[in-house]
Design a protein around this motif. Structure first.
Motif, short mmCIF file in Angstrom:
data_model
loop_
_atom_site.label_atom_id
_atom_site.label_comp_id
_atom_site.label_asym_id
_atom_site.label_seq_id
_atom_site.Cartn_x
_atom_site.Cartn_y
_atom_site.Cartn_z
N LEU A 224 0.83 -1.21 0.00
CA LEU A 224 0.00 0.00 0.00
C LEU A 224 0.86 1.25 0.00
O LEU A 224 0.54 2.25 -0.66
CB LEU A 224 -0.94 -0.01 1.21
CG LEU A 224 -1.88 -1.21 1.33
CD1 LEU A 224 -2.73 -1.09 2.60
CD2 LEU A 224 -2.76 -1.37 0.11
N ILE A 225 1.96 1.21 0.74
CA ILE A 225 2.90 2.35 0.77
C ILE A 225 3.51 2.56 -0.61
O ILE A 225 3.63 3.69 -1.09
CB ILE A 225 3.98 2.12 1.84
CG1 ILE A 225 3.35 2.18 3.25
CG2 ILE A 225 5.10 3.15 1.71
CD1 ILE A 225 4.26 1.68 4.35
N HIS A 226 3.89 1.46 -1.27
CA HIS A 226 4.45 1.58 -2.63
C HIS A 226 3.45 2.25 -3.57
O HIS A 226 3.82 3.12 -4.37
CB HIS A 226 4.82 0.20 -3.16
CG HIS A 226 6.02 -0.39 -2.49
ND1 HIS A 226 6.39 -1.70 -2.67
CD2 HIS A 226 6.94 0.14 -1.66
CE1 HIS A 226 7.48 -1.95 -1.97
NE2 HIS A 226 7.83 -0.84 -1.34
N ALA A 227 2.18 1.83 -3.49
CA ALA A 227 1.16 2.42 -4.35
C ALA A 227 1.02 3.91 -4.06
O ALA A 227 0.92 4.74 -4.98
CB ALA A 227 -0.18 1.71 -4.15
N GLY A 228 1.00 4.26 -2.76
CA GLY A 228 0.89 5.67 -2.39
C GLY A 228 2.06 6.50 -2.90
O GLY A 228 1.87 7.64 -3.36
N ARG A 229 3.25 5.95 -2.85
CA ARG A 229 4.42 6.69 -3.34
C ARG A 229 4.35 6.91 -4.85
O ARG A 229 4.74 7.97 -5.35
CB ARG A 229 5.69 5.92 -2.97
CG ARG A 229 6.05 6.02 -1.49
CD ARG A 229 7.25 5.17 -1.14
NE ARG A 229 7.68 5.40 0.23
CZ ARG A 229 8.56 4.64 0.89
NH1 ARG A 229 9.08 3.57 0.28
NH2 ARG A 229 8.90 4.91 2.12
N LEU A 230 3.87 5.91 -5.56
CA LEU A 230 3.71 6.07 -7.01
C LEU A 230 2.71 7.17 -7.34
O LEU A 230 2.93 8.00 -8.23
CB LEU A 230 3.26 4.75 -7.64
CG LEU A 230 4.30 3.64 -7.75
CD1 LEU A 230 3.64 2.32 -8.14
CD2 LEU A 230 5.39 4.00 -8.76
N ILE A 231 1.60 7.19 -6.61
CA ILE A 231 0.58 8.22 -6.84
C ILE A 231 1.14 9.59 -6.51
O ILE A 231 0.94 10.56 -7.26
CB ILE A 231 -0.69 7.91 -6.01
CG1 ILE A 231 -1.32 6.60 -6.49
CG2 ILE A 231 -1.68 9.06 -6.13
CD1 ILE A 231 -2.43 6.09 -5.58
#
Length: 267
Positions: A224-231
């Motif tokens: 979830l953190i990875h997805a947030g960083r991409l966004i």
């Protein structure tokens, strides 16, 4: 500072949000120099807790990523040829034992059982490490502590800890944090606002419900953190979730479709 372990000191505080007194339990285990086992799913914060505690306790941290090819020599050391001839080189476990570091064996069940028994003399009252090939018996430094982790979801008859190993450790059970806490963690670590973090956490929670429908494991807090960083980096939210959450989690078309539907419902 211990020169031999200079690179293993953690220079800044790793962010960690306590869930259920695990910081206090770790401190108690360290105060008594008792070996500690962390059990929980992938990406739920086990390694981050160890890093946080090494910083908090002001001890160097020697981390070993265990695998099935790892031998006892990989842990304790071996003789190697160099410019001076044949010289003994300490392995990561031996360095930690000599100099008083915390040694963290990540995914310890991945090691062969004949390798795991090397740690037994360190996990009882002896606190010793025999180097048979060198003919040396090391008494553990007073500040040394052994910490291991593994994911119970990956256990099998061929990859499990023997009772003779298990019963030497204190143990902490980990799981994914409650939704409100996971939201704060994702927001902090990804650098995103609370509303976006809440949507990602909801997707993660819903994916974990699919475990009963064939998914091996749900989305981890790390994912979830990875997805947030991409966004935050400017990647479209649906594309970011597909890249960080959907495709890595399963190769099965039906499960991928179900995961994509979860993402589409929130973005």
């Amino acid at each position: 500072m211990i020169e031999a372990l200079e690179e293993y000191w953690i220079g800044h505080e790793p962010f960690y949000n306590e869930v259920d007194r695990e910081v206090a339990m770790f401190e108690a285990a360290y105060a008594l120099r008792l070996p500690l086992m962390l059990k929980g799913p992938t990406g739920c914060g086990k390694t981050r807790l160890v890093e946080h505690m090494a910083w908090k306790l002001d001890r160097p941290l020697v981390t070993v990523a265990c695998n099935e090819d790892m031998t006892a020599a990989d842990l304790v050391g071996r003789y190697l040829l160099d410019a001076n001839g044949t010289t003994w080189h300490d392995g990561p476990l031996t360095m930690a034992v000599r100099h008083g570091a915390i040694c963290y064996l990540d995914e310890v069940v991945e090691t062969r059982q004949d390798t795991t028994v090397v740690i037994h003399p360190l996990t009882d009252a002896r606190r010793q490490l025999p180097l048979d090939k060198k003919g040396e018996l090391i008494q553990a430094h007073p500040d040394f502590q052994l910490v291991v982790s593994y994911n119970p979801g990956y256990q099998s008859h061929t990859k499990d800890l023997k009772q003779s190993t298990r019963q030497r450790f204190l143990a902490l059970d980990f799981n994914y944090p409650p939704a409100d806490l996971e939201r704060r963690i994702v927001a902090h670590e990804a650098g995103i606002d609370s509303a976006l973090a809440a949507r990602l956490v909801t997707i993660g929670e819903q994916s974990r419900a699919l475990v009963e429908r064939g998914l091996e494991e749900g989305m981890s807090t790390r994912m979830l953190i990875h997805a947030g960083r991409l966004i935050r980096h400017g990647v479209d939210a649906v594309a970011a979730c597909n890249l960080a959450l959907v495709v890595p989690l399963s190769d099965e078309p039906d499960l991928q479709r179900a995961l994509k539907n979860l993402v589409d419902a929130h973005f």
